[in-house]
Design a protein around this motif. Structure first.
Motif: not given
Length: 313
Positions: A139-151
């Motif tokens: 769940l924390l991975c889904c909340l990371m701004p960088l990962l959200a941008e890279l998705r």
């Protein structure tokens, strides 16, 4: 206090029972939000600066999966990846053959890579402390701004992150278990990460050296397993590396050192270069995942062995 303890203990078997549906729900929620963002964002797609999208389409055509292409053999296929390894383009090209070649449609490939990342993070956390930690970490991975941008940006960072995390997890499992299948699985994961992008070596080099030295120190079957694992990595890397060695070295020099100098970024060998990402870590990871993770690490440290025992049991 007793009620709180009973509630926590009752939640543990519930999380374990519904671990897979909950993990799937987390991935579906993140994917749904990504698709909604791509639907609402009416700006022109970003320019494919590094030709990742074009490379995936070219590999899809070379496999005969994308319209306008056909299978021509291994040598023409290897010619398509002179600088960046081909594994991500091969897999992404296969997804594009189904999802479509528009940049927004191509993001489905990134969703699958992100699902792979969530899976390994959840399994790793579950192994350490149980289903609660695994689902929380996902769940924390889904909340990371960088990962959200890279998705939603067609680059290779999500595939690299997912493959490196898999390799690190499997390396730890082999070091602890010492089984042949674990050694070969770790070797295959390392080769896969390197066949996605060469920069995976920066993440994996020190852990691989540590595990290799530990295997030599422990002796027994681990030494033979280490030799077999090294042979497997070389066998998987050599076909592409031998075919594209000169262009790979030249491309790495241009893409890292020369481009960084032109853009005004600090040199990788300088102190400013080493502090470039740590300074930006709160913005990249997000305050909640970062400080929550640090607080959890400090809190969990005294009883890590017991939790690991409970999680693996």
């Amino acid at each position: 206090m007793l009620t709180s303890k009973h509630s926590i203990s009752a939640a543990k078997p519930l999380l374990e029972r519904y671990f897979w549906p909950l993990l799937a729900l987390i991935w579906l929620a993140a994917t749904g939000l990504d698709r909604l963002w791509l639907h609402l964002d009416q700006r022109l797609p970003a320019w494919d600066q590094a030709d990742y999208l074009n490379s995936a389409l070219d590999h899809g055509r070379a496999l005969g999966l994308v319209a306008g292409g056909s299978w021509q053999g291994w040598q023409p296929l290897l010619d398509l990846s002179p600088k960046i390894p081909p594994l991500a383009s091969l897999l992404n090209g296969t997804v594009l053959a189904i999802a479509g070649d528009h940049p927004d449609q191509a993001a489905w490939a990134l969703s699958l890579w992100f699902g792979m990342l969530l899976l390994v993070v959840a399994l790793w956390g579950r192994e350490l402390m149980g289903a609660g930690l695994g689902l929380g970490a996902a769940l924390l991975c889904c909340l990371m701004p960088l990962l959200a941008e890279l998705r939603v940006d067609y680059v290779l960072e999500i595939p690299v992150c997912a493959s490196c995390t898999w390799a690190l997890w499997l390396l730890g499992r082999w070091l602890k278990g010492g089984k042949w299948l674990q050694a070969l699985a770790a070797a295959a994961a390392i080769a896969a990460a390197l066949l996605i992008k060469q920069s995976a070596l920066l993440v994996l080099l020190l852990p691989v050296l540590w595990v290799s030295l530990s295997a030599l120190w422990l002796g027994g079957p681990r030494r033979l397993q280490l030799l077999a694992a090294m042979a497997l990595v070389l066998a998987l890397l050599l076909p592409w590396l031998q075919h594209n060695l000169v262009t790979t070295l030249g491309g790495t020099q241009r893409a890292t050192l020369e481009s960084a100098a032109r853009e005004g970024d600090p040199n990788a060998s300088s102190l400013a270069g080493w502090l470039w990402y740590p300074k930006r870590l709160p913005a990249l990871v997000g305050e909640l995942p970062l400080f929550g993770g640090i607080a959890g690490l400090v809190n969990c440290q005294p009883g890590a062995g017991q939790w690991q025992k409970n999680g693996s049991g």
